[in-house]
Each structure stands twice: as C-alpha cells, then as structure tokens.
Design an enzyme around this catalytic site. Structure first.
Site, PDB file in Angstrom:
ATOM      1  N   GLU A   1      -3.599   6.087   8.259  1.00  9.09           N
ATOM      2  CA  GLU A   1      -3.553   7.392   7.443  1.00  9.09           C
ATOM      3  C   GLU A   1      -5.055   7.885   8.390  1.00  9.09           C
ATOM      4  OE1 GLU A   1      -5.757   5.155   3.990  1.00  9.09           O
ATOM      5  OE2 GLU A   1      -3.973   5.246   3.072  1.00  9.09           O
TER       6      GLU A   1
ATOM      7  N   HIS B   1     -14.547  -3.249   9.272  1.00 11.18           N
ATOM      8  CA  HIS B   1     -13.570  -3.112   7.888  1.00 11.18           C
ATOM      9  C   HIS B   1     -13.762  -4.267   6.719  1.00 11.18           C
ATOM     10  CE1 HIS B   1     -12.398   0.021  10.985  1.00 11.18           C
ATOM     11  NE2 HIS B   1     -11.634  -0.714  11.730  1.00 11.18           N
TER      12      HIS B   1
ATOM     13  N   ARG C   1      -7.476  -8.240  -8.397  1.00 14.23           N
ATOM     14  CA  ARG C   1      -8.253  -9.766  -8.190  1.00 14.23           C
ATOM     15  C   ARG C   1      -9.312  -9.057  -8.181  1.00 14.23           C
ATOM     16  NH1 ARG C   1     -10.498  -9.738  -3.263  1.00 14.23           N
ATOM     17  NH2 ARG C   1      -9.492  -9.104  -1.592  1.00 14.23           N
TER      18      ARG C   1
ATOM     19  N   LYS D   1       0.502  -1.489   0.228  1.00 16.55           N
ATOM     20  CA  LYS D   1       0.243   0.005   0.135  1.00 16.55           C
ATOM     21  C   LYS D   1       0.667   1.235  -0.620  1.00 16.55           C
ATOM     22  CE  LYS D   1      -4.018  -1.895   1.577  1.00 16.55           C
ATOM     23  NZ  LYS D   1      -3.987  -3.537   2.507  1.00 16.55           N
TER      24      LYS D   1
END
Length: 639
Positions: free
Chosen positions: A200, A235, A292, A116
C-alpha cells in the site's frame, strides 16, 4: 451463562480474562507451554493443562491440542485472547465442530477479514474508503515491483493474514524492495503460517485511529468510541489513548458508522476493531479489521465504564447487546502504555532473562495495571516481550497523562532491559502533551526520546558506591550507632579508613572509593545535597533510580574482569533466538551495514549487520540453530 472456560492464550490477557471470569463465577482453565509452566496465568487459573513445547508452533498454536485440553477439562467454551489462534478461522471452525463455544466471531467473518486483500474488496463494496494499494493473489517479486512503482514510493509491505507489526516493512526505494519482501514473507510465514503479502501507499504523517465495535447474535451492532494508537515503534503500538485527541463529534460518528458497516458486511459477532489511517486533512482510510479483542481495550473500558470481556462472554452465551448506540458513554480520557522487556537504545531489541525485580505502582483513583508477570518470572525468547500495561484515567487528557507519569515513576523492573524510561520520555515530551500525534512521532523526536548512550558521570558512581555499602547486609550488629562495628566506612584500628569497590553497570566498570556522604532512610538514599534516590538491594544486585531511570549494579572481581577477552571482530547474538538465514560465507568481502545473519526472536526478525567493511573470517552458527545471548555468530576481520 458459560460454566467452564478454557483460555487459549498466555500473559496479561490470560490473567485479565481469568479476573472477569472469576467475577462471573466461571471456572477457568489455563493452558501453557513447557517454558510457561510456572507463569502467572497458570498460577491464577483454577486448573492448568500442559501443551508441551516452547515455541508457539509447538504449544499455543496447536489447535488439536487446545481442543483436546478443552474436552479433558470439561470446558464449554474457549477464549483465544489476542494473538496465537484468536484470528484463525480453522480453529474457530474446529471449536464449532467439537461442540465448543468460540469466544469470537464466526469463522466466516474471520476468513473475510483474515485476508487483507479480500477485506479491501469487501470494504470497497461497503462504501468504506481505502488506501491506494495492491491486494491481489499474484505474489511474484516482479508484480510487487510493478505495483510499488505504480503506487509510488515509499510503500508499505504488509502480511495479508495478520497484524501487530509482524511481516510489515516500509520500503523507501526500489533497490530495497527485494530484501524487504523476502524478510516480510518469512516473518509472516513464521507468525501466521501464511507468507502472502500486500503493498500500500505509505501515507506521510498519518494518525492511527481505530474504532471498537461490538455485535450480538441478534443482528445488532454498535461502536464504543475510538482510540488513537499513533505512537508506535516498528509498526507496533506503544501508547494508546481514548478518545482520540482533536477528533470532532462529526468525525467520530462518520468513522464509527463506517466501522459498523464494515462489521455488518461480514456478519460479525463479538468484539472487533476496525483500524483507520487519519490524514492531516481529516480524511480517513480503512486499514484492516482485527477480529478479536485488542491489547488496548482497557482505555475504551475506562471511558465507557464497561467490561468488554464480560460483554464477550455474555454475547457468546446468546445475550443481546445491553446498550443502544445512543446510550454508549464517553467520560473523561484514558491513556495506556505497553511495558516491554526490550532495549530502546538498541533498536528496541527484545530482552530475555529473569525478572529479578518487579514492583508495580500502588493502586489509586484512575489507575489500572494489567500484567502477566511476577517477580522471579523468566522472560523467554519465544513470545511477545510485553510485560504488561499501565492505564490511567482522568477527567481530561492532562490529568490522565500526569497520573500515568506518576505510575511510571513508581514502577520498578530489574533483571531485563525495559522501555520504562523511554515511556516516561514519551509522555513527558512537549509534543505529546500538545497532542501533536502521528505514526512518525518516535522517529521525529528520536534525539529526545532515545538520547545517545554516554559514560555514567563520577557523581553517579560516587552515589552508587555509597548505596552499595549502606545497603550491604551485616553479620555484626550493634545497637550503638557510634560503635566502629556499626560503621561501613572501612574503619581499621590505628590505620586510615579505606575501602575500594569495583562496580559494574551497563557494561561500564569503575573502581570507586566510597565517600559515605549519603544516608539511608528505608528504600531512599539521601545525598548530601538533600536529593532523594530510590535504592533496592535484590540478592547480588543493587538497583538505583538515578534521575528517572533504574540502573542495575553489581560488584565485580577486578582480576577476573581483566582476564576476559573477546576478539574485536566477533559479532555476537544480541538475544536468545534461532538463526533464520546466513547471508555470507567465510572469505566474503562485506561493506559496512551489510546484513550477515538474520536472527528470529519473540516472533520478529533481527538483522545482524557488519559494523565496518571487512572480510568474513569465520561463521560459528548454522541456519535453524538456537543461540544464546552473547554467543559468537560471525568473526569479521579488517580488509
């Protein structure tokens, strides 16, 4: 076109791939772990090969074993589905070196988005907007403390090498950072073999909107509209729909073009998903790209009329994209819910056991079910607890919502706890119907979606007793409905009718005297007030659909139940799993809410916390030990 395909996955996605491959005349090869030897995808494939083991690390994550299975079966290609090795660049490269087609993007594209941190840098260069955060290589606690303070709490810790909620923690304050970071790193290491993290800014009331992209080997790339995946727990997505409610054509185009730029920046090929956070002002920020197929791809198929697995197979065989961007359809609306074996009332903890009852809603217009289980299957602690997905399409969102509610009403699952009733409450909630969506939807409406558990009322037990007697198999049968031998009321010659039942349901027990004020018509119990309740007897259990929720009843031995005793201070395993970490020792003083043991099950960590302050009297488990549901872990005494 590919002739033989090995499917390096399990569950509903493996069954989904088998269905499309069969329609194309492709021979399918399933792989399976020891615990999945009788699984549905194994039964449906043309051939099956054992990988051994039970845990993913001992079976589905064994790249060398997957390559060997492909060679042994004569497969030309491997479809990784989603999860496991689907975003493993090393596996994609190993397939290429073995002369196998990997149904997915090039290894270089997976590597580019697999981290990421690196992906954020690439996206910044491609002009894709980013959420403020730290994506660097330094992984020390001190660096994360400094970066979180600079960004400002709350912050979101995320695994750099994966997604799906694994290794993801919201941290509200600096005091919680150290423990949250350690837990997230362990989850990331267990799920992806990589403990690296990023942090973040945690946006308030954002929507999770993602763009489905597709690229071929000839340099063409397009987007297939968007999906809203804002309804989440821990999440992880629970409800997905397409198109995203309230998104304007201009926003759709801007997000779609940004997603295409992201894919082109890494030389992407195949199906992928670019995920964004959309704030209240309409601004969007790149979150990650899943290299994917996604769990929620059926809603995109429903509004476009396309088969994305078919596209994957054709593009992997060298065919160009069959449509241009201007030709991509957008018809109606589709909503999908994920049916999980879990207990929403107990923090959505996964549930293991045997699917003693599994009845899907019947087919019909605008209805689709993608499932990977059948009645009698075993739900193990080693894999994601999703049983399947229910998808409804309609001319508009409200028609899709009502169709999906009807499908949920017609679905019956017993033997394990599920989120079926919870899903009904989400779809029926006025805020969902009004498209008031964001990632905090479930916490904000928790009181209505997760009502407090209460004792079952007398009316329930009275109906349950009637249902129990009326559905009992009888050895003595009579064609005369007025014969005493046809009655189940406890009739005795010369004595009053009496019969006591000792029933158990959801850890509650009750002695009930059946009134037999109901009658049975097929699988429906008709109460004396005319209301109808669905009932099904399955072996030694009775299932009663009471006001939209399925209850499992069993008859108990009253004497044996009275003899059972458990120390009130015992803390037991809430599910099958393995002990990851012990945080206390005998003699330790702990406060209420303190974490005592960390248990790993179904690829997630679960904390066993002290219900009250006290002293640790004894510990009955060790790190690395496998434990069963209900097994004592810690004994906690009062001060």
């Amino acid at each position: 076109m590919i002739q033989t395909l090995l499917i390096a996955n399990r569950g509903e996605i493996a069954c989904r791939i088998i269905c499309t491959a069969r329609a194309l005349g492709i021979t399918t090869v399933a792989v399976h772990s020891d615990s999945d030897r009788d699984a549905r995808h194994v039964r449906e494939a043309d051939r099956a090969i054992s990988l051994g083991g039970a845990k993913p690390a001992d079976s589905y994550l064994r790249s060398a074993a997957l390559i060997e299975a492909a060679r042994a079966s004569g497969a030309e290609a491997i479809h990784p589905g989603y999860g496991f090795v689907s975003e493993n660049a090393g596996f994609a490269r190993a397939c290429e070196q073995a002369g196998l087609i990997f149904i997915g993007p090039p290894a270089s594209a997976i590597e580019a988005m697999g981290s990421k941190s690196a992906a954020k840098a690439l996206m910044a260069e491609a002009g894709v907007p980013l959420v403020p955060g730290y994506h660097g290589d330094e992984q020390s606690l001190q660096r994360f403390r400094a970066e979180a303070a600079h960004i400002g709490y709350p912050v979101l810790l995320k695994a750099a090498a994966g997604g799906g909620g694994k290794g993801m923690k919201v941290v509200e304050r600096e005091a919680d950072l150290e423990q949250a970071l350690a837990s997230a790193q362990r989850e990331a290491q267990a799920a992806f073999g990589d403990a690296r993290m990023l942090v973040e800014k945690y946006l308030l009331k954002p929507r999770h909107v993602e763009i489905q992209v597709f690229a071929d080997q000839h340099g063409h790339c397009l987007y297939l509209n968007e999906r809203d995946c804002s309804i989440q727990r821990r999440h992880q997505k629970v409800v997905e729909e397409a198109p995203a409610p309230g998104l304007s054509p201009e926003q759709r185009q801007a997000m779609g073009q940004a997603a295409v730029r992201a894919a082109q920046a890494i030389g992407y090929v195949g199906a992928g998903t670019v995920e964004f956070l959309l704030d209240q002002r309409g601004d969007f920020f790149f979150m990650e790209m899943n290299t994917r197929l996604q769990v929620e791809h059926p809603v995109t198929e429903a509004i476009t009329g396309l088969d994305l697995v078919d596209w994957q197979l054709r593009i992997a065989s060298g065919a160009p994209l069959p449509l241009s961007q201007e030709q991509v359809p957008l018809n109606g609306h589709a909503i999908e819910v994920r049916l999980y074996a879990e207990d929403p009332a107990n923090e959505f903890l996964p549930s293991t056991g045997t699917l003693e009852l599994y009845r899907e809603a019947p087919p019909g217009p605008g209805r689709r079910i993608d499932s990977g289980v059948s009645e009698g299957d075993s739900i193990s602690p080693w894999y994601d607890p999703m049983l399947g997905k229910l998808i409804a399409w309609g001319e508009d969102r409200e028609q899709a919502r009502r169709r999906l509610l009807a499908m949920l009403d017609e679905t019956l699952v017993g033997g394990v706890s599920t989120n079926l009733a919870f899903l009904r409450r989400v779809l029926a909630h006025p805020a969902f119907a009004a498209c008031e969506l964001d990632t905090d939807f479930i916490p904000r409406h928790q009181a209505e979606l997760l009502p407090a558990t209460t004792d079952l009322p007398d009316s329930f037990w009275a109906l349950a007793a009637d249902a129990w007697l009326l559905t009992l198999p009888t050895e003595i049968r009579s064609d005369d409905p007025y014969s005493p031998w046809s009655a189940r009321s406890g009739w005795r010659a010369g004595l009053p009718c009496t019969q006591a039942l000792y029933l158990q349901c959801r850890n509650q027990q009750r002695r009930v005297m059946p009134g037999l004020h109901s009658r049975l018509e097929g699988n429906w119990l008709i109460a004396d007030d005319g209301q109808r309740y669905r009932v099904l007897r399955q072996d030694r259990h009775l299932y009663l659909d009471w006001h939209g929720e399925l209850y499992q009843l069993a008859e108990v031995d009253a004497l044996a139940a009275a003899e059972q005793h458990q120390h009130p201070g015992d803390l037991s395993a809430p599910m099958n799993g393995s002990i990851v970490k012990l945080l206390v020792n005998p003699g330790d003083q702990v406060e209420a809410g303190a974490t005592l043991v960390i248990l790993e099950a179904m690829k997630m960590e679960h904390s066993i916390r002290a219900p009250q302050a006290g002293t640790v009297q004894a510990i009955y488990c060790a790190e690395g030990q496998l434990v069963s549901e209900g097994e004592p872990l810690v004994e906690l005494g009062g001060d």
